[in-house]
Structure formats: C-alpha cells, structure tokens
Scaffold this active site. Structure first.
Site, PDB file in Angstrom:
ATOM      1  N   SER A  38      -2.438  -4.557   2.998  1.00 41.79           N
ATOM      2  CA  SER A  38      -1.262  -4.904   3.797  1.00 41.79           C
ATOM      3  C   SER A  38      -0.597  -3.588   4.196  1.00 41.79           C
ATOM      4  CB  SER A  38      -0.317  -5.771   2.972  1.00 41.79           C
ATOM      5  OG  SER A  38       0.669  -6.316   3.814  1.00 41.79           O
ATOM      6  N   GLU A  39      -0.379  -3.401   5.498  1.00 50.30           N
ATOM      7  CA  GLU A  39      -0.091  -2.045   5.982  1.00 50.30           C
ATOM      8  C   GLU A  39       1.284  -1.503   5.578  1.00 50.30           C
ATOM      9  OE1 GLU A  39      -0.933  -4.591   7.948  1.00 50.30           O
ATOM     10  OE2 GLU A  39       0.302  -4.715   9.755  1.00 50.30           O
ATOM     11  N   ASN A  40       2.142  -2.345   5.002  1.00 53.09           N
ATOM     12  CA  ASN A  40       3.405  -1.806   4.497  1.00 53.09           C
ATOM     13  C   ASN A  40       3.219  -1.040   3.183  1.00 53.09           C
ATOM     14  OD1 ASN A  40       2.821  -4.446   3.439  1.00 53.09           O
ATOM     15  ND2 ASN A  40       4.806  -4.419   2.453  1.00 53.09           N
ATOM     16  N   GLY A  41       1.959  -1.019   2.674  1.00 54.76           N
ATOM     17  CA  GLY A  41       1.719  -0.158   1.516  1.00 54.76           C
ATOM     18  C   GLY A  41       1.185  -0.850   0.281  1.00 54.76           C
ATOM     19  N   SER A  75      -0.833   4.422   3.677  1.00 51.72           N
ATOM     20  CA  SER A  75      -1.430   3.174   4.149  1.00 51.72           C
ATOM     21  C   SER A  75      -2.149   3.375   5.477  1.00 51.72           C
ATOM     22  CB  SER A  75      -0.334   2.120   4.294  1.00 51.72           C
ATOM     23  OG  SER A  75      -0.879   0.898   4.708  1.00 51.72           O
TER      24      SER A  75
END
Lengths: 233, 219
Positions: B46-49, B88
């Site tokens: 998930s690209e928020n980290g 990320s």
C-alpha cells in the site's frame, strides 16, 4: 546541554517566526499522521498567503482544511485533494492555486530537498500533463523528466515519541510523509504524543535523527478516522 | 454475459504467483485480494507506506494510525513492514513490485493509459497512479469495456490526459482479457457467453482476433 534541548512548552513558541507568504511543509497522509495542533496554531495566528506542501489538504473542518476557512492558503502542492468541498469552491473561484504532483514525485522532491539535491530525473509523469515545460532526457532508451526538489520555511511534523534531542519515532502508517518533511524545513517543528527520557529510544530505531529537528512539543490528538472499515463477523 | 466486478477480480487473481509483491488500486483492484488462489502467498503493498497489508481490523483492533492508501483502516499481516512514502515509492519506481492492478477511464493500442482527469470536471489529483504505471513492468488494467452509452474505452488513441505513456500491456474488462502488442489489442480470452462479435463491436482500437478465442474459466 541546552543547545540540544529542543522541547518547547507552548504552541505559540512552537510556531514562532511563521510569517505571511511563507512555505509550510506538512506531514500526513489523509488524516493519518497529521500535525493537528500545529495546524490549529497556524489558524490561530491568522498567517496568510501560505504555500502549503502536503499530500492532501485535510477535510472540511479538520486537518489542513481549517486553514481554508479564513483563506490562509494561497497555493497547495499535493497529489490528491478530493475530500474537501471548501477546497473545490476556492479552486473553482480562482482564490486558490493548486500544483498537482504525483505522490512518489512529491515524496522524492521532499527527500531530495532535505538531502541537498536540487532536482532529479524520474519517469513518472513523462508523456502526461505533469511533464509540460519540463526538461526531458533519455537514459538507457527510456525517457525521464527533470523535477525540482522542494524545501520550505517551516516543516510541521507529527511523531509518536521524541526525546529532547529531537530524535523522533513514528507510529505505524502515521509515518508516511513525515520523515522527508522533517528534513526539508528551515525550521522543523515536531509534535508528538510523548516526550521520553534521553536514552529511552533505541538509537538504531530512530526514524528522524535530531539533527533535522529544531523544536519538539508534546500534544494531545484527536486522530480522526477518514474511512472506518471493519472486518465482517 | 459480461463479468461482474467480482468476476473481473477473480480473473485477475489468476495472474497472481506465489511470492508476488502486489499493489492493488482502489475499486475493483481491491477485490482481487479476496480471490488469492489457495496454496500461494502474496504480499500487498500500500503506497502510503505498508508492505504486507492484512484484513480490516475489528472494533477491538481498529487504529487510526494504521491505514491503507484508500485511507481505510487496515491491519498489518505477519511479515509486514512499515516505512516512509519515499521508501514506498522507491519500491514502486525501482520496479520491485511484481504486479500492479489499477482501473482506468481509457487505454489505447500504444499502451497509453488515462485514469485521473476528465477536463471540465473537477480535478482531484493523480495520487500515486503516475508513479505506479511508470515504475511497474507488469501492470493489469481493469475496466468496463465500454461506457454506459456503449462507447468503447479501448481506443486507437486516448482522448483524455494521460496517466502514463506506453506502459500498459494487459487489460481485463467485463468482456475480455486482452494484451497490447505492436500497436494492437490482441484478444486472448472472452468472458463466458460473450461473442467475439460483441468484443469486436465494442473495441475501437485495432484488434487482432486469433482463430480460436477461449472462454475464461473460473474455478
């Protein structure tokens, strides 16, 4: 020793020096890991014509959204601004400028800014509206665009725990943009849930080393949830 | 019959392989997580980290500091790691994610994708989509084949502002699975009960139709 004691005891002190027209970098993703009380302090100060760099612009009435209420923001640099009706209204009325930036490019602009790198090439956005007016260069047969980095007058950061040296750890995905933001401000202010005794944080587990941090303040947080989703059953 | 949203997700899930790191976009792509084939393990990025996204939490475990890129509350799976947005996107841009699944308004025969902006409507932003399509080698776009008014979304050239240029090779629609090769869509599979004629009619871009086009199969 006092040179390394970065703890301040009031939000007035935490944001002292913020002036009209400055650039403020704000950590957070959606409403997760946002410096709630530092934002509230900016609202209280009434500082205007701010350029704010943050992945999102909060929601109506919470997070950075509160700075729209008195039109304190002149320009927003963000990757996604879809959750905010007041934002939409001011944008359509021409009262607010927005620079939409791909999320990974925004993260890297801040990382590079804090690391003394003025610009970098990325494939992200090549061939799209984001590339307009930007230098294109080919490396190994692939096209990349030149993206300038970002620094700011103030960086406002939300951490979990800090010590008085300004060493910070973040909690879970509230980390997000905060570590890069912390490196890219002329004055970096971190608000945390807890200030711990020096030595309590494992030096190997520090996310943001104190060298980047100018002021630390402890606060209490609402931590509003944007999309409350639960497992069934 | 055209595929349901769940069936589109089921078809895409057949492309998952054991040990894959996968980024799923918002909407139908998110549903792919519900159909991971038995006996294989994948890790969701998930690209928020967050690498290793687990199921939604319970009332007892819900935590405002634990969200996914759709801003939904989630949990961390066993083996997960959490990191900054810069880290990320280093994973994403650096090509370390094995499969990216995302939605789109349009794709074209050159592998261009438009998914973030409709001129004249409010522009909300591209989020991480431009980074995802620029960084990934293995991307599956999922979308309906045509609009509600019957207009094809598989075009000779995208009409909307692009999210990425020349980066898409695989498309799963409610009617078909297609690949993009040498400036053409190639029809690989059709949804059960959907005729080749219907797919031809609803594909505006150049379409290569092999002699035999198998129906998709669902376990």
């Amino acid at each position: 020793m006092s040179g390394f004691d970065k703890v301040v005891h009031s939000y007035e002190e935490a944001m002292a020096g913020l002036e009209d027209g400055m650039t403020v970098l704000a950590g957070g993703f959606g409403l997760c890991g946002i410096p709630e009380n530092l934002i509230t302090q900016i609202k209280k100060m009434g500082t205007r014509d701010l350029t704010v760099v943050s992945n999102n612009c909060g929601v109506d009435g919470f997070g950075l959204g509160v700075l729209l209420e008195d039109r304190q923001i002149k320009k927003m640099v963000s990757s996604y601004v879809g959750e905010n009706a007041l934002f939409e209204k001011q944008l359509l009325a021409g009262e607010l400028d927005v620079e939409l930036t791909p999320q990974g490019t925004l993260a890297e602009k801040l990382r590079a800014g804090g690391a003394g790198i003025p610009a970098f090439f990325t494939a992200t956005g090549f061939g799209t509206p984001v590339a307009e007016g930007k230098e294109v260069r080919e490396f190994n047969g692939k096209s990349y665009i030149l993206e300038p980095s970002i620094t700011g007058d103030f960086a406002i950061v939300k951490g979990w725990k800090a010590d008085r040296y300004g060493n910070v750890v973040y909690r879970h995905t509230a980390q997000n943009f905060n570590p890069m933001i912390a490196t890219a401000g002329k004055i970096t202010v971190v608000e945390v849930e807890e200030i711990v005794e020096p030595g309590a944080l494992d030096p190997a587990h520090i996310h943001t080393p104190g060298i980047y941090v100018d002021r630390v303040i402890v606060g209490t947080f609402e931590k509003r949830i944007e999309q409350r989703t639960l497992s069934q059953g | 019959m055209a595929l349901s949203r769940e069936q589109i997700a089921m078809r895409i899930a057949q492309e998952l392989k054991d040990g894959f790191y996968v980024n799923l976009g918002i909407g139908i792509p998110t549903l792919v997580a519900n159909y991971v084939p038995d006996g294989i393990e994948v890790m969701l990025q998930s690209e928020n980290g967050l690498l290793g996204m687990g199921p939604f939490p319970t009332e007892e475990t819900i935590d405002a500091d634990m969200i996914n890129a759709g801003k939904q509350t989630v949990t961390a799976a066993t083996g997960a790691s959490i990191f900054s947005s810069a880290e990320s996107f280093a994973m994403i841009r650096g090509g370390h994610v094995d499969l990216t699944v995302l939605g789109a308004f349009e794709v074209d025969v050159h592998g261009n994708i438009a998914s973030w902006m409709i001129p004249g409507k409010l522009i909300k932003g591209m989020g991480g989509a431009m980074d995802l399509v620029a960084g990934a080698d293995n991307i599956i776009v999922c979308m309906t084949h045509a609009s509600k008014h019957g207009e094809s979304k598989l075009l000779p050239a995208c009409t909307l502002p692009l999210t990425g240029a020349g980066c898409i090779k695989k498309v799963v629609t409610d009617l078909a699975y297609l690949e993009i090769e040498d400036g053409c869509f190639v029809l690989k599979e059709r949804a059960p009960g959907v005729t080749v004629e219907e797919i031809i009619e609803k594909t505006a871009g150049n379409l290569i139709v092999p002699d035999y086009v198998p129906e998709m199969t669902f376990a």
